[in-house]
Design a protein around this motif. Structure first.
Motif, PDB file in Angstrom:
ATOM      1  N   MET A 119       8.361  -3.740  -6.336  1.00 42.66           N
ATOM      2  CA  MET A 119       7.335  -3.254  -5.578  1.00 42.66           C
ATOM      3  C   MET A 119       6.656  -4.094  -4.610  1.00 42.66           C
ATOM      4  SD  MET A 119       4.851  -1.056  -8.283  1.00 42.66           S
ATOM      5  CE  MET A 119       5.271  -2.496  -9.598  1.00 42.66           C
ATOM      6  N   GLU A 120       6.597  -3.584  -3.273  1.00 42.63           N
ATOM      7  CA  GLU A 120       6.004  -4.396  -2.303  1.00 42.63           C
ATOM      8  C   GLU A 120       4.477  -3.875  -1.774  1.00 42.63           C
ATOM      9  OE1 GLU A 120       7.213  -6.350   2.225  1.00 42.63           O
ATOM     10  OE2 GLU A 120       8.668  -5.528   1.023  1.00 42.63           O
ATOM     11  N   ILE A 121       3.405  -4.459  -1.830  1.00 44.23           N
ATOM     12  CA  ILE A 121       2.357  -3.989  -1.478  1.00 44.23           C
ATOM     13  C   ILE A 121       2.058  -4.453   0.018  1.00 44.23           C
ATOM     14  CG2 ILE A 121      -0.111  -4.041  -1.782  1.00 44.23           C
ATOM     15  CD1 ILE A 121       0.585  -4.891  -4.971  1.00 44.23           C
ATOM     16  N   MET A 122       2.416  -3.313   0.856  1.00 45.08           N
ATOM     17  CA  MET A 122       2.653  -3.580   2.191  1.00 45.08           C
ATOM     18  C   MET A 122       1.394  -4.212   2.892  1.00 45.08           C
ATOM     19  SD  MET A 122       5.788  -2.917   2.297  1.00 45.08           S
ATOM     20  CE  MET A 122       5.945  -3.306   4.066  1.00 45.08           C
ATOM     21  N   PHE A 123       0.257  -3.839   2.472  1.00 44.68           N
ATOM     22  CA  PHE A 123      -0.900  -4.118   3.224  1.00 44.68           C
ATOM     23  C   PHE A 123      -1.345  -5.557   3.186  1.00 44.68           C
ATOM     24  CE2 PHE A 123      -2.893  -3.021  -0.439  1.00 44.68           C
ATOM     25  CZ  PHE A 123      -4.231  -4.117  -0.644  1.00 44.68           C
ATOM     26  N   LEU A 124      -0.738  -6.159   2.099  1.00 47.58           N
ATOM     27  CA  LEU A 124      -1.208  -7.493   1.834  1.00 47.58           C
ATOM     28  C   LEU A 124      -0.148  -8.611   2.781  1.00 47.58           C
ATOM     29  CD1 LEU A 124      -1.810  -7.451  -2.014  1.00 47.58           C
ATOM     30  CD2 LEU A 124      -3.460  -7.799  -0.143  1.00 47.58           C
ATOM     31  N   LEU A 125       0.976  -8.189   3.406  1.00 46.70           N
ATOM     32  CA  LEU A 125       1.630  -8.589   4.375  1.00 46.70           C
ATOM     33  C   LEU A 125       2.450 -10.094   3.595  1.00 46.70           C
ATOM     34  CD1 LEU A 125      -0.567  -8.524   7.442  1.00 46.70           C
ATOM     35  CD2 LEU A 125       1.145  -7.043   6.903  1.00 46.70           C
ATOM     36  N   GLY A 126       2.748  -9.879   2.358  1.00 48.36           N
ATOM     37  CA  GLY A 126       3.439 -10.891   1.828  1.00 48.36           C
ATOM     38  C   GLY A 126       4.760 -11.420   2.322  1.00 48.36           C
ATOM     39  N   ARG A 127       5.439 -10.396   2.817  1.00 51.02           N
ATOM     40  CA  ARG A 127       6.859 -10.792   3.541  1.00 51.02           C
ATOM     41  C   ARG A 127       6.713 -11.481   4.831  1.00 51.02           C
ATOM     42  NH1 ARG A 127      11.796  -7.398   4.035  1.00 51.02           N
ATOM     43  NH2 ARG A 127      11.001  -5.993   2.516  1.00 51.02           N
TER      44      ARG A 127
END
Length: 188
Positions: free
Chosen positions: A166-174
């Motif tokens: 899973m990627e938690i989008m609002f945390l902008l880790g990418r």
């Protein structure tokens, strides 16, 4: 929630894996601290058929990168990386919290979404020429993945990508990991 793509192209992960994952992850509010919603993968781990679908999807990602080694990021990444490495017939290296590995190690301290931590790897865990896929359960702020990538590179190996459930989008880790190829089965 949708199937995610890498930074440059589609991962090819079937929609079935995202559906299975979505059905087998539960939210735990206020863990490990107030305001954090923990993504609990225990239901996934307790369901062999669902776990197999997800592992197959992660292994497909790893195979697409030509990985020769899988780096298992503590702690839930251990549960995912080992079967992925087994399916690919490659080695798996544990990336641990500070003080958990014997022998000589190298370390990196990094920020989490709710504090700081230090990761270590044994100095001889990766070799020049290794093509390392990082595997973890969640990409949040990117701090853990970035620290792991730095450890791999310091060892002289190449980081070929990051595969997560899973990627938690609002945390902008990418954004912290550009230009690393990132594959996630599901965006939340």
């Amino acid at each position: 929630m949708t199937a995610a793509t890498s930074t440059s192209a589609s991962t090819g992960v079937p929609g079935r894996a995202a559906d299975v994952l979505r059905a087998h992850v539960r939210d735990v509010p206020d863990f490990p601290k107030p305001g954090v919603i923990f993504k609990d993968i225990t239901p996934l781990l307790m369901t062999p058929a669902a776990f197999a679908v997800v592992i197959d999807a992660l292994a497909e990602t790893a195979d697409g990168h030509g990985a020769t080694v899988v780096a298992a990021i503590e702690a839930r990444g251990f549960l995912l990386a080992a079967p992925v490495a087994y399916r690919l017939g490659v080695g798996v290296v544990p990336v641990r919290k500070q003080g958990k590995l014997p022998g000589a190690t190298i370390s990196r301290t990094y920020d989490l979404e709710y504090g700081t931590a230090t990761l270590e790897v044994q100095t001889d865990a990766f070799r020049p020429g290794d093509r390392v896929l990082l595997v973890d359960d969640v990409l949040a702020t990117g701090g853990t993945a970035l620290a792991t990538a730095e450890l791999v590179r310091q060892s002289g190996a190449e980081v070929v990508g990051l595969a997560v459930l899973m990627e938690i989008m609002f945390l902008l880790g990418r954004d912290r990991l550009v230009p690393l190829a990132i594959s996630s089965i599901m965006e939340v």
